[in-house]
Design an enzyme around this catalytic site. Structure first.
Site, PDB file in Angstrom:
ATOM      1  CG  ASP A 151      -8.268  -4.011   7.483  1.00  0.00           C
ATOM      2  OD1 ASP A 151      -7.775  -4.625   6.530  1.00  0.00           O
ATOM      3  OD2 ASP A 151      -8.045  -2.800   7.700  1.00  0.00           O
ATOM      4  NE  ARG A 195      -3.849  -2.104   2.332  1.00  0.00           N
ATOM      5  CZ  ARG A 195      -3.548  -3.314   2.781  1.00  0.00           C
ATOM      6  NH1 ARG A 195      -2.345  -3.581   3.232  1.00  0.00           N
ATOM      7  NH2 ARG A 195      -4.461  -4.261   2.768  1.00  0.00           N
ATOM      8  CG  HIS A 209      -6.451  -0.524   5.280  1.00  0.00           C
ATOM      9  ND1 HIS A 209      -7.133  -1.719   5.423  1.00  0.00           N
ATOM     10  CD2 HIS A 209      -6.319  -0.343   3.943  1.00  0.00           C
ATOM     11  CE1 HIS A 209      -7.395  -2.220   4.231  1.00  0.00           C
ATOM     12  NE2 HIS A 209      -6.902  -1.408   3.309  1.00  0.00           N
ATOM     13  CB  ILE A 214     -11.857   3.791   0.417  1.00  0.00           C
ATOM     14  CG1 ILE A 214     -11.839   2.277   0.639  1.00  0.00           C
ATOM     15  CG2 ILE A 214     -11.928   4.134  -1.063  1.00  0.00           C
ATOM     16  CD1 ILE A 214     -13.174   1.587   0.432  1.00  0.00           C
ATOM     17  CB  SER A 215      -7.409   6.744  -1.797  1.00  0.00           C
ATOM     18  OG  SER A 215      -8.526   7.135  -2.527  1.00  0.00           O
TER      19      SER A 215
HETATM   20  N1  NAI Z   1      -9.329   0.896   2.210  1.00  0.00           N
HETATM   21  C1  NAI Z   1      -9.524  -0.284   1.639  1.00  0.00           C
HETATM   22  O1  NAI Z   1     -10.079  -1.212   2.228  1.00  0.00           O
HETATM   23  C2  NAI Z   1      -9.071  -0.553   0.248  1.00  0.00           C
HETATM   24  C3  NAI Z   1      -8.549   0.448  -0.502  1.00  0.00           C
HETATM   25  N2  NAI Z   1      -8.148   0.222  -1.786  1.00  0.00           N
HETATM   26  C4  NAI Z   1      -7.656   1.378  -2.522  1.00  0.00           C
HETATM   27  O2  NAI Z   1      -8.716   1.899  -3.323  1.00  0.00           O
HETATM   28  C5  NAI Z   1      -8.194   2.574  -4.452  1.00  0.00           C
HETATM   29  C6  NAI Z   1      -8.822   2.078  -5.734  1.00  0.00           C
HETATM   30  O3  NAI Z   1      -8.430   0.730  -5.949  1.00  0.00           O
HETATM   31  P1  NAI Z   1      -8.820  -0.017  -7.306  1.00  0.00           P
HETATM   32  O4  NAI Z   1     -10.295   0.166  -7.551  1.00  0.00           O
HETATM   33  O5  NAI Z   1      -8.274  -1.395  -7.254  1.00  0.00           O
HETATM   34  O6  NAI Z   1      -7.970   0.819  -8.344  1.00  0.00           O
HETATM   35  P2  NAI Z   1      -8.198   1.008  -9.897  1.00  0.00           P
HETATM   36  O7  NAI Z   1      -6.877   1.405 -10.467  1.00  0.00           O
HETATM   37  O8  NAI Z   1      -8.937  -0.165 -10.475  1.00  0.00           O
HETATM   38  O9  NAI Z   1      -9.197   2.239  -9.964  1.00  0.00           O
HETATM   39  C7  NAI Z   1      -8.789   3.544  -9.645  1.00  0.00           C
HETATM   40  C8  NAI Z   1      -9.744   4.504 -10.362  1.00  0.00           C
HETATM   41  O10 NAI Z   1      -9.403   5.852 -10.003  1.00  0.00           O
HETATM   42  C9  NAI Z   1      -9.516   6.667 -11.163  1.00  0.00           C
HETATM   43  N3  NAI Z   1      -8.681   7.876 -10.985  1.00  0.00           N
HETATM   44  C10 NAI Z   1      -7.352   8.010 -11.199  1.00  0.00           C
HETATM   45  N4  NAI Z   1      -6.969   9.271 -10.981  1.00  0.00           N
HETATM   46  C11 NAI Z   1      -8.064   9.968 -10.579  1.00  0.00           C
HETATM   47  C12 NAI Z   1      -8.307  11.327 -10.237  1.00  0.00           C
HETATM   48  N5  NAI Z   1      -7.324  12.216 -10.227  1.00  0.00           N
HETATM   49  N6  NAI Z   1      -9.553  11.687  -9.895  1.00  0.00           N
HETATM   50  C13 NAI Z   1     -10.554  10.785  -9.900  1.00  0.00           C
HETATM   51  N7  NAI Z   1     -10.391   9.484 -10.238  1.00  0.00           N
HETATM   52  C14 NAI Z   1      -9.164   9.087 -10.575  1.00  0.00           C
HETATM   53  C15 NAI Z   1      -9.023   5.764 -12.291  1.00  0.00           C
HETATM   54  O11 NAI Z   1      -9.504   6.208 -13.527  1.00  0.00           O
HETATM   55  C16 NAI Z   1      -9.629   4.419 -11.890  1.00  0.00           C
HETATM   56  O12 NAI Z   1     -10.929   4.264 -12.418  1.00  0.00           O
HETATM   57  C17 NAI Z   1      -6.685   2.349  -4.372  1.00  0.00           C
HETATM   58  O13 NAI Z   1      -6.119   3.441  -3.701  1.00  0.00           O
HETATM   59  C18 NAI Z   1      -6.576   1.098  -3.527  1.00  0.00           C
HETATM   60  O14 NAI Z   1      -5.324   0.963  -2.934  1.00  0.00           O
HETATM   61  C19 NAI Z   1      -8.302  -0.990  -2.367  1.00  0.00           C
HETATM   62  C20 NAI Z   1      -8.811  -2.041  -1.658  1.00  0.00           C
HETATM   63  C21 NAI Z   1      -9.211  -1.904  -0.293  1.00  0.00           C
HETATM   64  O1  OAA Z   2      -3.429  -2.913  -0.797  1.00  0.00           O
HETATM   65  C1  OAA Z   2      -4.417  -2.599  -1.468  1.00  0.00           C
HETATM   66  O2  OAA Z   2      -4.448  -1.694  -2.328  1.00  0.00           O
HETATM   67  C2  OAA Z   2      -5.695  -3.334  -1.245  1.00  0.00           C
HETATM   68  C3  OAA Z   2      -6.259  -3.125   0.088  1.00  0.00           C
HETATM   69  O3  OAA Z   2      -6.093  -2.124   0.756  1.00  0.00           O
HETATM   70  C4  OAA Z   2      -7.063  -4.200   0.657  1.00  0.00           C
HETATM   71  O4  OAA Z   2      -7.507  -5.090  -0.077  1.00  0.00           O
HETATM   72  O5  OAA Z   2      -7.252  -4.178   1.877  1.00  0.00           O
END
Ligand code: NAI
Ligand code: OAA
Length: 230
Positions: free
Chosen positions: A66, A3, A93, A33-34
């Site tokens: 989590d 991450r 996280h 969530i990012s």
């Molecule tokens: N907190 C949590 O439990 C979890 C957090 N994440 C995080 O969530 C985020 C998204 O993950 P994914 O969907 O797998 O990524 P992804 O790469 O599939 O999707 C990211 C999206 O953000 C868009 N994007 C990029 N720059 C942008 C901007 N400046 N403004 C608006 N949108 C923009 C992209 O076009 C894309 O559609 C990541 O930061 C990831 O690490 C992922 C899983 C769990």
């Molecule tokens: O590491 C990642 O981007 C995915 C993430 O946060 C998760 O699945 O908990």
């Protein structure tokens, strides 16, 4: 990829989105969530402070996934129905900062020390496991969406005045010496109603808590420094 590797890309995106939030919807409740959540929440706080729109009651890091993982693994291990299970998860996280409190899991089931260690590591590594398996094609998309929806629904219930809404979430906190920390939080009409304490921890959990602090502190500082410098 961890991450933290996402920091360089996501920190800038989070900063610009939060700048826009402070300008266009300064009273919004923000569910961050990012990743890396341990740093992106402090970045958001700094951006909002600079714009004089910071309200610590309205900024949440989403750590629900989590909890979803801890519940699923615990239920699976003990043959319980997952919808009946609750497991608090505290800290942050990422990796060892994710600390599931299986000693407080309900319904109560007996776990050996080895089982607790294995379930804790599985919960800590769950996200990384998926990211590695997808090899550059994103993260735990559907389970993240599920967790995000669960947390957003709880926030909305709290905002609507429904009593007794409690979720683990990463917020401004005095539960430990760290300025941001995830623990059970009571959600209410203004966002955070009350940050709840850790409860009684097992020796294993006390060690886990101490072991995470240096990493979590550094991740928080990294976010603060980024927001201040850039
Ligand atoms: N907190 C949590 O439990 C979890 C957090 N994440 C995080 O969530 C985020 C998204 O993950 P994914 O969907 O797998 O990524 P992804 O790469 O599939 O999707 C990211 C999206 O953000 C868009 N994007 C990029 N720059 C942008 C901007 N400046 N403004 C608006 N949108 C923009 C992209 O076009 C894309 O559609 C990541 O930061 C990831 O690490 C992922 C899983 C769990
Ligand atoms: O590491 C990642 O981007 C995915 C993430 O946060 C998760 O699945 O908990």
């Amino acid at each position: 990829m961890t991450r933290d590797d996402l920091f360089n890309i996501n920190a800038g995106i989070v900063k610009s989105l939060c700048t826009a939030i402070s300008k266009h919807c300064p009273e919004a409740v923000v569910n961050m969530i990012s990743n890396p959540v341990n740093s992106t929440v402090p970045i958001a706080a700094e951006v909002f402070k600079k714009a004089s729109t910071y309200d610590s009651k309205k900024l949440f890091g989403v750590t629900t996934l989590d909890v979803v993982r801890a519940r699923t693994f615990y239920a699976g291990k003990k043959g319980l129905a997952v919808e009946d299970v609750d497991v608090p998860v505290v800290g942050g996280h990422a990796g060892i900062t994710i600390l599931p409190l299986f000693s407080q899991a309900t319904p109560k089931a007996t776990l050996t020390d080895e089982e607790i260690d294995a379930l804790t590591k599985r919960t800590q590594d769950g996200g990384t496991e998926v990211v590695q398996a997808k090899a550059g094609k994103g993260s735990a998309t559907l389970s993240m969406a599920y967790a995000g929806a669960l947390f957003a629904e709880s926030c909305l219930k709290g905002l609507n005045g429904e009593p007794g809404i409690v979720e683990c979430t990463y917020v401004a906190s005095t539960v430990t010496e760290l300025p941001f920390f995830s623990s059970k939080v009571r959600l209410g009409k203004d966002g955070v109603e009350e940050v709840l304490g850790l409860g009684a921890l097992s020796e294993y959990e006390k060690k886990g808590l101490e072991a995470m602090k240096a990493e979590l502190k550094a991740s928080i500082q990294k976010g603060v420094d980024f927001a201040k410098q850039s």
